[in-house]
Design an enzyme around this catalytic site. Structure first.
Site, PDB file in Angstrom:
ATOM      1  CE  LYS A 215      -4.098  -1.980   2.186  1.00 36.90           C
ATOM      2  NZ  LYS A 215      -5.132  -1.834   3.227  1.00 36.90           N
ATOM      3  CB  ALA A 320       2.964 -11.250   5.842  1.00 35.88           C
ATOM      4  CG  LEU A 322      -3.644 -13.985   6.491  1.00 37.67           C
ATOM      5  CD1 LEU A 322      -5.095 -13.738   6.885  1.00 37.67           C
ATOM      6  CD2 LEU A 322      -2.821 -14.390   7.705  1.00 37.67           C
ATOM      7  CG  ASP A 388     -13.782   1.422   6.506  1.00 41.03           C
ATOM      8  OD1 ASP A 388     -15.000   1.482   6.262  1.00 41.03           O
ATOM      9  OD2 ASP A 388     -12.950   1.024   5.672  1.00 41.03           O
ATOM     10  CD  GLU A 393     -11.372 -11.871   5.500  1.00 36.87           C
ATOM     11  OE1 GLU A 393     -10.635 -12.883   5.420  1.00 36.87           O
ATOM     12  OE2 GLU A 393     -11.355 -10.956   4.653  1.00 36.87           O
ATOM     13  CG  ASP A 408      -8.655  -2.843   4.750  1.00 39.24           C
ATOM     14  OD1 ASP A 408      -7.716  -2.036   4.643  1.00 39.24           O
ATOM     15  OD2 ASP A 408      -9.681  -2.776   4.055  1.00 39.24           O
TER      16      ASP A 408
END
Length: 520
Positions: A215, A320, A322, A388, A393, A408
């Site tokens: 990013k 990294a 997953l 946000d 997950e 994120d």
């Protein structure tokens, strides 16, 4: 005479506020001892460490010398033993993982040959970097270390090796991320919440076949998010991803994949090595002779939305990856405290103070750890200022009692001058918190382990340091105070026994047998 008076005043103040406190500390140093008798707690009896609730029972020794971060990680609260892990509590097995990635490497070598030949036919030269698949690679050890409780163990040396490898390993391929590929450039400009194609992130493959999400830097560290910005149109900040990983580690959650900062040469490490024609097509040279690129989504296919190197170097975060979904499936679940992603709407939790009572009746929040993990996540997001968190997950293998992945985090650390108390709604409405989480938060509120100090020290090890400004570091301490006061109000209202919950509460739905024959 005035100069003499001023000097005497300064000397007296120095003696009173600096020298005397240090003399008192040195005098009491030999007399003090840690109230925690054992150097390593245990999670027996269902997983709860037998430690007093109030931090006044933690006798700490102030020591201006040495590393606060090392002392923090050496504290008994950070050395609590987990139960022995059975095969079902590890995400992946060695043979399974090695076989999977050996097949992927073979496929990569075949496809790379095709890409190089196709590029040569178009007079494009792509470097032919050999892939070095090492069974001892740090990213493989990271994947093998994922278990039911966390992404990595507290003493897992492969995490530090992985951070180093992401900073230094040769990049052999660059591509769009999977979610951006799914957009296929066709974006609905009428959407209030734009898809991830807006946020310009790339998947970089390293020479040891590890993979990281890059990013790029979009906002200077000293810049705050404008107060009139909605959370769903905020920038994604590379330094927020880095800081979130370090904070997650300091809190001992270990639910954020490792993230490191890195300078990327956008020409040599992206443009010249990508096999994706669409990615190559969004590069251009700015009037200042800098190499730039932009996202392929239609509403941001403009140079004003681009990111640029100086002239080629661009700083960003390397997160990294997953394990792939085909070998380690995950599911994405809406956050019960999801926000209204519109300019005027409001969700039920924003208007109903008893909203948590309804959540507690619903599966999977009516038993097990899930609701406590949601509250952990809310505390984490409040400290970073991230509004946000619309989904979370989990790995499907671990069922209802698996930990939540804190993925994120790039919209955190946007406004150091504002504490968004609504992020703490799960804690303030449910009035529940894990005992271990509370202990560590109270420890980090003490001067010897002050959260801002240990974060400053931890972040100083990243190559992009300083990652956060001092204002953001001080905001962490202030927000930690808000969290503890919220817990205090709950304890005063409902009593400690109802608010502070023993860790590792087992779901009534889980009946996995352990080798010893007991149910978990």
């Amino acid at each position: 005479m005035l100069v003499a008076i001023a000097l005497v005043t300064l000397l007296a103040a120095d003696i009173h506020f600096v020298l005397l406190p240090r003399l008192k500390t040195w005098y009491h140093l030999a007399r003090e001892s840690c109230a925690c008798e054992a150097t390593n707690g245990s999670l027996g009896n269902g997983g709860a460490a037998i430690i007093p609730w109030t931090t006044s029972n933690f006798t700490t020794v102030s020591d201006e010398r040495g590393s606060k971060l090392d002392r923090l990680f050496g504290h008994p609260l950070y050395n609590i033993r987990l139960p022995e892990l059975g095969p079902d509590e590890r995400l992946l097995q060695d043979e399974e993982l090695m076989s999977y990635y050996k097949r992927k490497v073979s496929r990569w070598e075949r496809m790379k040959k095709y890409y190089i030949e196709a590029a040569a036919a178009s007079n494009i030269t792509i470097p032919n970097y050999p892939v070095i698949f090492d069974p001892e690679a740090s990213w493989l050890h990271f994947h093998l270390g994922i278990n039911r409780y966390a992404l990595y163990a507290r003493d897992d040396s492969s995490v530090d090796r992985l951070l180093w490898d992401m900073q230094t390993n040769t990049v052999i391929s660059a591509d769009f991320t999977q979610d951006e590929k799914a957009l296929k450039g066709a974006c609905d400009c009428s959407q209030v919440v734009k898809p991830s194609g807006l946020h310009l992130k790339l998947a970089l493959k390293l020479q040891d076949f590890g993979k990281a999400m890059f990013k790029p830097m979009r906002q200077e560290r000293h810049e705050e998010t404008p107060e009139n910005f909605f959370y769903f149109v905020d920038f994604q900040r590379h330094n927020a991803e880095i800081a979130a990983f370090h904070l997650d580690r300091v809190l001992d959650f270990r639910r954020v994949p490792p993230v490191a900062g890195r300078f990327i040469n956008v020409t040599g490490e992206i443009l010249h090595i990508t096999h994706n024609e669409e990615l190559r097509s969004v590069f251009f040279t700015s009037p200042a002779n800098n190499t730039c690129f932009f996202a392929k989504c239609l509403y941001v296919c403009k140079s004003e939305y681009a990111v640029c190197g100086h002239p080629d170097l661009l700083e960003g975060s390397m997160s990294a990856y997953l394990p792939g979904l085909s070998i380690a499936p995950r599911i994405s679940i809406p956050n019960p405290w999801i926000r209204a992603y519109s300019f005027t709407g409001r969700e039920e939790w924003e208007v109903n103070p008893l909203y948590c009572d309804n959540v507690k009746k619903l599966y999977p929040y009516n038993s097990g750890n899930r609701l406590l993990n949601i509250i952990d996540m809310a505390i984490f997001d409040f400290l970073t200022g991230n509004m946000d968190r619309h989904h979370y997950e989990i790995f499907t293998k671990f069922g209802d009692d698996g930990f939540l992945l804190h993925l994120d985090n790039a919209r955190g650390f946007g406004r150091h001058s504002h504490d968004e108390m609504s992020i703490l709604a799960p804690l303030s409405q449910c009035c529940m918190i894990k005992r271990s989480t509370l202990f560590r938060l109270k420890l980090l509120a003490q001067s010897e382990y002050r959260l801002s100090d240990v974060m400053r020290e931890s972040l100083s090890r990243d190559p992009l340091a300083p990652v956060l400004t001092e204002d953001h570091l001080q905001a962490l301490d202030r927000r930690l105070g808000h969290v503890l006061r919220t817990v205090g109000k709950c304890v005063k209202k409902l009593g400690e026994a109802q608010v502070v919950i023993t860790d590792f509460v087992e779901s009534s739905r889980v009946t996995t047998k352990h080798p010893g024959g007991s149910n978990r």
